[in-house]
Design an enzyme around this catalytic site. Structure first.
Site, short mmCIF file in Angstrom:
data_model
loop_
_atom_site.label_atom_id
_atom_site.label_comp_id
_atom_site.label_asym_id
_atom_site.label_seq_id
_atom_site.Cartn_x
_atom_site.Cartn_y
_atom_site.Cartn_z
N ASP A 1 29.11 47.40 40.40
CA ASP A 1 30.29 48.22 40.70
C ASP A 1 31.38 48.09 39.63
O ASP A 1 31.33 47.19 38.79
CB ASP A 1 30.89 47.78 42.05
N TYR B 1 23.93 35.68 41.37
CA TYR B 1 25.31 36.11 41.11
C TYR B 1 26.24 34.90 41.24
O TYR B 1 25.94 33.96 41.99
CB TYR B 1 25.77 37.15 42.14
#
Lengths: 244, 244
Positions: free
Chosen positions: B52, B110
């Protein structure tokens, strides 16, 4: 009249250093404008040192005198409200009217951050100096101890500043490493112009196996700027702490 | 025809995420333009996932097919030469013609970075989510273990994506802390839309003592997005690694 001490964090990437000048934005100039908007007074902000273009600070100290009735600890939020996001007041407090950020400073700690890998970084690129060739960290750590003490550091001073003496005391110099990031920390009673960046440049000569750790002593004793290493780029340098 | 695999680091601050779009600069769009300038072909760059707006990556994987005769390892320097400084190719290599960055991905790690102190940061502000109230890290660490395993993570999915199943496996979730910086690492076989950011938001409910660590299991079992925490801001999120 009150004396307000500020502890300031800033990202120096977009500034021509601390000291006010007409050519562009500086940390001192930006802070003074913000404080003037608040107090409606002609204040002068005294800084603990002059950091160069691109140098960062985690706890820079500055002070100013004011007749404002704003409570000392409320200056933090009030000034932050008028600052761009790359300058942040960490703390505001009232101090003795005679406190002077520069004259009263007893010492400072700086850090210098290096990324040691084959390609330059995208993330954190404004805070890291990139070195491609694998450094010999053990030799660099060994070299640190030769800097610690009280010496004439003329070999580690850029021209362009006038100081009474080039004698300074380095209290600590050490290196932390984590994966490809190398952080060099140096603490001293004061530093000559570009002294930290030239010390790092000289440690890199050791890290590149161009000189041996014990040769640091000869370089210091030579008082010859040509014998020391390069003045590494500003962006890796951060003022970590000022001692009073 | 050859298949070239790229390992890419990027600072997502100034991009509308990975995927090409007409509204502004994206990582995919910027890379494709750079590669086209080089190969003079209409290439399509396949990415391992869609990050994003504002999300960063240390080792994003992408691949493209080309008839160019440039040696595979030379693409790195050649493409970097045409890229802005916030996108860097770390590695370029030739892979099997059938390799597909997204379909072949077996898992990802992540990280999410938080600065936990009373005032927001100037340094590293594009990489850190600021939390003012002191977090209970021990409870957050305790909560991590309830996420590990194979579950229907519907409660940790933002609407707007269509996937066949919401069942995912979290292989590892742990927290590192150093001074005021908290880093949360999560590894899984795949993640639903905004899943990592909602997991972090839910860990923050634990860190703020709003729920107990063992209540994580109830939230997972509820499959109710309303029961989980907020979707924390993108800037703290970094894709660390993709596994094949």
């Amino acid at each position: 009249m009150r004396n307000i001490k500020l502890t300031i964090e800033y990202d120096g990437t977009n500034y021509l250093g601390w000291q006010k000048q007409k050519n562009g934005a500086t940390i001192q100039g930006t802070l003074e404008e913000a404080i003037k908007l608040l107090t409606k007074e002609e204040i002068e902000l005294v800084g603990s040192s002059r950091t160069d273009t691109g140098v960062h600070a985690k706890a820079f100290i500055a002070n100013f005198k004011t007749n404002s009735t704003i409570p000392a600890d409320k200056f933090r939020e009030a000034i932050n409200h008028k600052l761009p996001e790359d300058i942040v007041i960490i703390k505001s407090e009232e101090v003795d009217i005679n406190f002077h950020s520069r004259y009263d400073a007893k010492g400072k700690t700086y850090s210098y951050s290096i990324i040691n890998r084959d390609i330059y970084p995208a993330i954190g690129r404004n805070y890291l100096y990139h070195i491609k060739k694998k450094l010999n960290i053990n030799s660099m750590k060994e070299a640190c101890k030769y800097f610690i003490g009280t010496y004439d550091f003329s070999a580690f001073k850029s021209s362009g500043s006038s100081v009474k003496t080039s004698i300074r005391t380095i209290k600590d110099l050490h290196i932390d490493e984590e994966n490809e990031i190398i952080k060099i920390y140096v603490t001293g009673d004061g530093f000559l112009y570009n002294m930290v960046r030239i010390i790092v440049g000289t440690l890199l000569m050791v890290g590149n196996n161009k000189i041996k750790p014990e040769e640091i002593t000869n370089i210091i004793e030579s008082k010859d700027r040509q014998k020391a290493g390069i003045c590494v780029p500003a962006k890796g340098l951060t003022l970590e702490k000022v001692y009073y």
